[in-house]
Motif scaffolding. Structure first.
Motif, mmCIF file in Angstrom:
data_model
loop_
_atom_site.group_PDB
_atom_site.id
_atom_site.type_symbol
_atom_site.label_atom_id
_atom_site.label_comp_id
_atom_site.label_asym_id
_atom_site.label_seq_id
_atom_site.Cartn_x
_atom_site.Cartn_y
_atom_site.Cartn_z
ATOM 1 N N ILE A 137 0.802 -1.003 -0.059
ATOM 2 C CA ILE A 137 -0.084 0.051 -0.109
ATOM 3 C C ILE A 137 0.691 1.236 0.047
ATOM 4 C CG2 ILE A 137 -1.721 1.406 1.434
ATOM 5 C CD1 ILE A 137 -3.245 -1.118 2.021
ATOM 6 N N THR A 138 1.815 1.354 0.670
ATOM 7 C CA THR A 138 2.777 2.164 0.712
ATOM 8 C C THR A 138 3.432 2.586 -0.620
ATOM 9 O OG1 THR A 138 3.425 2.164 3.001
ATOM 10 C CG2 THR A 138 4.898 3.388 1.978
ATOM 11 N N PHE A 139 3.859 1.521 -1.303
ATOM 12 C CA PHE A 139 4.317 1.762 -2.633
ATOM 13 C C PHE A 139 3.494 2.078 -3.476
ATOM 14 C CE2 PHE A 139 4.494 -0.237 -6.947
ATOM 15 C CZ PHE A 139 5.750 0.495 -7.308
ATOM 16 N N ILE A 140 2.212 1.645 -3.575
ATOM 17 C CA ILE A 140 1.274 2.247 -4.385
ATOM 18 C C ILE A 140 1.024 3.858 -4.104
ATOM 19 C CG2 ILE A 140 -1.182 2.094 -5.065
ATOM 20 C CD1 ILE A 140 -0.668 -0.916 -4.711
ATOM 21 N N LEU A 141 0.750 3.952 -2.880
ATOM 22 C CA LEU A 141 0.255 5.451 -2.519
ATOM 23 C C LEU A 141 1.648 6.286 -2.833
ATOM 24 C CD1 LEU A 141 -1.846 5.121 0.496
ATOM 25 C CD2 LEU A 141 -2.405 5.529 -1.561
ATOM 26 N N CYS A 142 2.692 5.979 -2.655
ATOM 27 C CA CYS A 142 3.852 7.050 -2.703
ATOM 28 C C CYS A 142 3.954 6.952 -4.230
ATOM 29 C CB CYS A 142 4.950 6.669 -2.096
ATOM 30 S SG CYS A 142 4.823 6.694 -0.327
ATOM 31 N N PHE A 143 3.808 6.216 -5.140
ATOM 32 C CA PHE A 143 4.019 6.234 -6.670
ATOM 33 C C PHE A 143 2.977 7.093 -7.093
ATOM 34 C CE2 PHE A 143 2.717 4.771 -10.736
ATOM 35 C CZ PHE A 143 4.006 4.590 -11.592
ATOM 36 N N LEU A 144 1.822 6.893 -6.528
ATOM 37 C CA LEU A 144 0.705 7.851 -6.963
ATOM 38 C C LEU A 144 0.936 9.184 -6.514
ATOM 39 C CD1 LEU A 144 -2.213 5.319 -6.804
ATOM 40 C CD2 LEU A 144 -1.213 6.354 -8.741
ATOM 41 N N GLY A 145 1.322 9.165 -5.249
ATOM 42 C CA GLY A 145 1.673 10.541 -4.621
ATOM 43 C C GLY A 145 2.827 11.457 -5.522
ATOM 44 N N VAL A 146 3.651 10.943 -5.948
ATOM 45 C CA VAL A 146 4.649 11.572 -6.823
ATOM 46 C C VAL A 146 3.837 12.200 -7.975
ATOM 47 C CG1 VAL A 146 6.624 11.414 -8.110
ATOM 48 C CG2 VAL A 146 6.535 10.430 -5.945
ATOM 49 N N LEU A 147 3.329 11.253 -8.730
ATOM 50 C CA LEU A 147 2.568 11.661 -9.954
ATOM 51 C C LEU A 147 1.407 12.792 -9.613
ATOM 52 C CD1 LEU A 147 1.951 8.157 -11.510
ATOM 53 C CD2 LEU A 147 3.865 9.778 -11.755
ATOM 54 N N ILE A 148 0.519 12.596 -8.595
ATOM 55 C CA ILE A 148 -0.264 13.528 -8.192
ATOM 56 C C ILE A 148 0.180 15.032 -7.664
ATOM 57 C CG2 ILE A 148 -2.398 13.927 -6.533
ATOM 58 C CD1 ILE A 148 -2.882 11.166 -6.509
ATOM 59 N N GLY A 149 1.099 14.859 -6.819
ATOM 60 C CA GLY A 149 1.867 16.016 -6.491
ATOM 61 C C GLY A 149 2.517 16.740 -7.596
#
Length: 187
Positions: A137-149
């Protein structure tokens, strides 16, 4: 331990890392998926390893403090949740994204997971499914977090940290209630 509990714990623990990922994404002018994967992998790896380390440390002490394990879990999780809500960590806003900086941020955002791992050792649960879920979950959220940010800006950051803090506090009270029936006195 229910899957809902594991998922909520995983999401709560990943909120610091997600917030840092958002801010890192905001600092990068031209984003590539390789950077998002590197940040997601690093943060996910450390979020999974730290509870395992904490669990191993706590196993040695569990026989001595089983009678107060729920209090320890409540205190640790409330402390971490409040710290997450009220911390003003601006170190994550620098635009430097060296491997060393990513490594340091991965460790810094996973310290709370170490304490959660210690509290898990007092509950006599299997740690493997939990750390796999936390890491994924951390991997997925952080991957998406970079893209969303990189795409939408800064307004999600404070909400993510606040939500993660509240979830950790609620998990602490849930553990305390499961052992004491504390809420039964009120309802």
């Amino acid at each position: 331990m229910s899957i809902t509990f594991i998922l909520m714990t995983s999401i709560a623990l990943s909120m610091d890392a997600f917030t840092v990922s958002l801010s890192k994404g905001m600092c990068v002018k031209k984003l590539d998926f390789k950077l998002a994967l590197k940040i997601g992998f690093s943060f996910g790896l450390f979020q999974a390893l730290m509870p395992l380390i904490g669990w191993k440390i706590g196993i040695g002490f569990s026989e001595y403090i089983k009678s107060i394990d729920h209090v320890i879990a409540l205190v640790l999780l409330c402390f971490l949740g409040l710290n997450m809500i009220f911390s003003n960590d601006d170190n994550s806003n620098s635009s430097k994204l060296s491997n060393f900086n990513i490594f340091i941020l991965a460790i810094a955002t996973s310290i709370d997971a170490l304490a959660v791992g210690i509290s898990f050792s007092f509950l006599n649960i299997s740690i493997l499914p939990i750390i796999l879920c936390i890491g994924t979950i951390t991997f997925i959220l952080c991957f998406l977090g970079v893209l969303i940010g990189n795409k939408v800006g800064y307004f999600l950051g404070s909400f993510a940290k606040f939500s993660g803090g509240i979830i950790l506090i609620l998990i602490g009270f849930n553990i305390f209630n499961e052992h004491t029936g504390f809420l039964n006195y009120f309802f």
